[in-house]
Design an enzyme around this catalytic site. Structure first.
Site, PDB file in Angstrom:
ATOM      1  CD  GLU A  35      20.819  -7.958 -82.111  1.00 57.90           C
ATOM      2  OE1 GLU A  35      22.021  -7.388 -82.058  1.00 57.90           O
ATOM      3  OE2 GLU A  35      19.896  -7.380 -81.758  1.00 57.90           O
ATOM      4  CG  HIS A 460       4.417 -13.442 -38.493  1.00 55.54           C
ATOM      5  ND1 HIS A 460       5.167 -12.315 -38.211  1.00 55.54           N
ATOM      6  CD2 HIS A 460       4.497 -14.219 -37.581  1.00 55.54           C
ATOM      7  CE1 HIS A 460       5.918 -12.495 -37.087  1.00 55.54           C
ATOM      8  NE2 HIS A 460       5.505 -13.551 -36.583  1.00 55.54           N
TER       9      HIS A 460
END
Length: 481
Positions: A35, A460
């Site tokens: 990196e 619901h």
């Protein structure tokens, strides 16, 4: 195995690279990551995560200003722009440290520097030439240094960078990429954004919420051109209602840089020229893969359209050399890179029954306000592919939970093959649809038909009921519409 020899070396520690490294370590492979700048890559440091932190702040600010519609009284509401930016950077910093901790926990070696592939099994790591956007991560004591390394397999996960337009100087402080847009020195009074894909529309949403006058310039005939047309039309209507100016079918003829402003000379669809003068210009025309200076040409690795050519397992045309993530081509999404990394590593490790990446069912999410999420074919692509379709649509304004939340502006659209009932695509706009789309992704991965979806019981009151009703609408069984 020698200290400089590994089963696997991964170039890049973005979502694809670090996830691949952890999975490789889990499978017993001696693994290292090279990196050059930031653990977590662009996504964690300058893309997915910090932009969502910014958008969350702007969302809360919007709700506070609209408190009266919820029966609340709030006065003297102010946005501390620099505190918002600071929070975003702290969020990235926290996750950056978290990636480092995960790599250490799994025994992944970190080699700080720039990598070049010298042969299919060799890498040279040298001093960093690219100037970091922010100060480089401190090098851990256990990190390896510059030098020559050997690996049985190499994965290139070097990511992508912003794409530029010819003739526009990206080094001018008045012209921003997404790096500059996330850490500005001041809140501009006005901004023009060239490009109306996910990046452009997210920044348009954020800066507009902060009070900046925003103009979006798009060369195609509609914004979010990769999305289903019904969805992009709803997003445009909502953004324009919030005061954004959106120009489609417009080409940029020239960009003039002033002392403290930028002038765009554009040609509208009717051929008439127009000048747009703004404090800052954001380029949001996509990204291009980081394939340069990696030694790919010398090794004979095939590339096309700025990306490395791979199969469904991340394999290139050169044995032992693999590629994942943005550098391996579209869709250039963090979750695609992560899954691609796992598939690639498991294939390298010799696991049986590894399924190749199926790009047809990778979801896309856009975190503007309203949110957008989609998976599979849109209506035009489905028709162009020759399918006879059944299409369902269900609006948020007919959903009880959406009304209770004050989030009535939204739509769920589902697209089915009329002959087989196969779910070909799902497209959503509205509150929290980026959290809902995974339901359709799982359904498509399981090859679910309309029957299984209609016979599933949805809770619901929830926003997810809009998904159920959309399916039923496609087959003439919708209840609440």
């Amino acid at each position: 195995m020698a200290d400089n020899a590994f089963d696997l070396i991964i170039i890049g520690s973005g979502p694809g690279g670090y996830v691949a490294a952890i999975r490789a370590a889990q499978l017993g492979l001696k693994t290292a990551i090279v990196e050059r700048e930031h653990l977590g890559g662009i996504c964690l440091n300058w893309g997915c995560i910090p932009t969502k932190a910014l958008l969350r702040s702007s969302e809360i600010y919007h709700y506070i200003k609209d408190a009266a519609s919820y029966g609340l009284s709030v006065s003297d509401v102010k946005a501390d722009f620099f505190a918002i930016i600071d929070r975003s950077r702290k969020v990235s910093g926290k996750l950056n440290a978290g990636v480092g901790g995960l790599l250490k926990k799994n025994g992944v070696h970190i080699i700080w520097g720039e990598a070049q592939i010298t042969s299919p099994n060799e890498i040279q790591v040298s001093a960093i030439q690219k100037k970091p956007v922010e100060p480089q991560n401190p090098v851990p004591r256990s990190a390896l240094g510059y030098g020559h390394y050997f690996a049985k397999n190499i994965i290139v996960a070097s990511g992508a960078r912003p794409r530029f337009l010819p003739g526009i100087n990206p080094d001018n402080p008045l012209i921003w990429t997404y790096f500059d847009s996330m850490k500005p020195e001041a809140l501009p009074g006005s901004i023009a954004i060239i490009g109306s894909g996910a990046i452009g529309i997210e920044f348009a949403s954020f800066y507009s919420s902060m009070g900046t006058l925003v103009t979006v310039v798009e060369v195609l005939d509609r914004i979010l051109p990769a999305e289903d047309e019904d969805i992009s039309l709803i997003v445009r209507k909502q953004l324009e209602a919030r005061g954004l100016e959106i120009m489609t079918g417009v080409s940029v003829d020239a960009v003039r840089e002033g002392t403290n402003d930028v002038t765009l000379e554009v040609i509208a669809g009717d051929g008439k020229p127009r000048k747009i003068v703004v404090d800052r210009l954001i380029l949001a025309i996509g990204v291009v893969g980081n394939i340069e200076n990696l030694g790919l040409e010398a090794c004979g690795v095939e590339t096309a359209n700025g990306c490395i050519v791979v199969d469904g397992y991340g394999r290139t045309n050169i044995p032992c050399v693999h590629a994942i993530g943005d550098v391996a081509g579209p869709p250039m999404l963090a979750h695609k890179a992560e899954h691609e990394g796992i598939v690639c590593v498991e294939k390298i490790a010799g696991l049986q029954n590894v399924k190749p990446l199926n790009k047809d069912i990778i979801p896309g999410c856009i975190y503007c306000s309203p949110q957008v999420a989609s998976v599979g074919l849109n209506e035009k692509k489905a028709r162009d592919a020759g399918y006879e379709l059944k299409i369902g649509k269900f609006p948020f304004f007919a959903n009880g939970k959406a009304i209770a939340l004050g989030e009535q502006d939204g739509l769920v659209k589902t697209i089915f093959d009329a002959s087989s009932g196969q779910l070909l695509g799902a497209h959503m706009v509205g509150a929290e649809v980026t959290e809902l789309i995974q339901g359709f992704v799982i359904a498509m991965n399981l090859e679910t038909t309309e029957q299984e979806l209609m016979h599933s019981v949805f809770p619901h009151p929830t926003l997810s009921e809009t998904m159920h009703e959309s399916v039923m609408d496609a087959y003439g069984r919708v209840i609440h519409k």
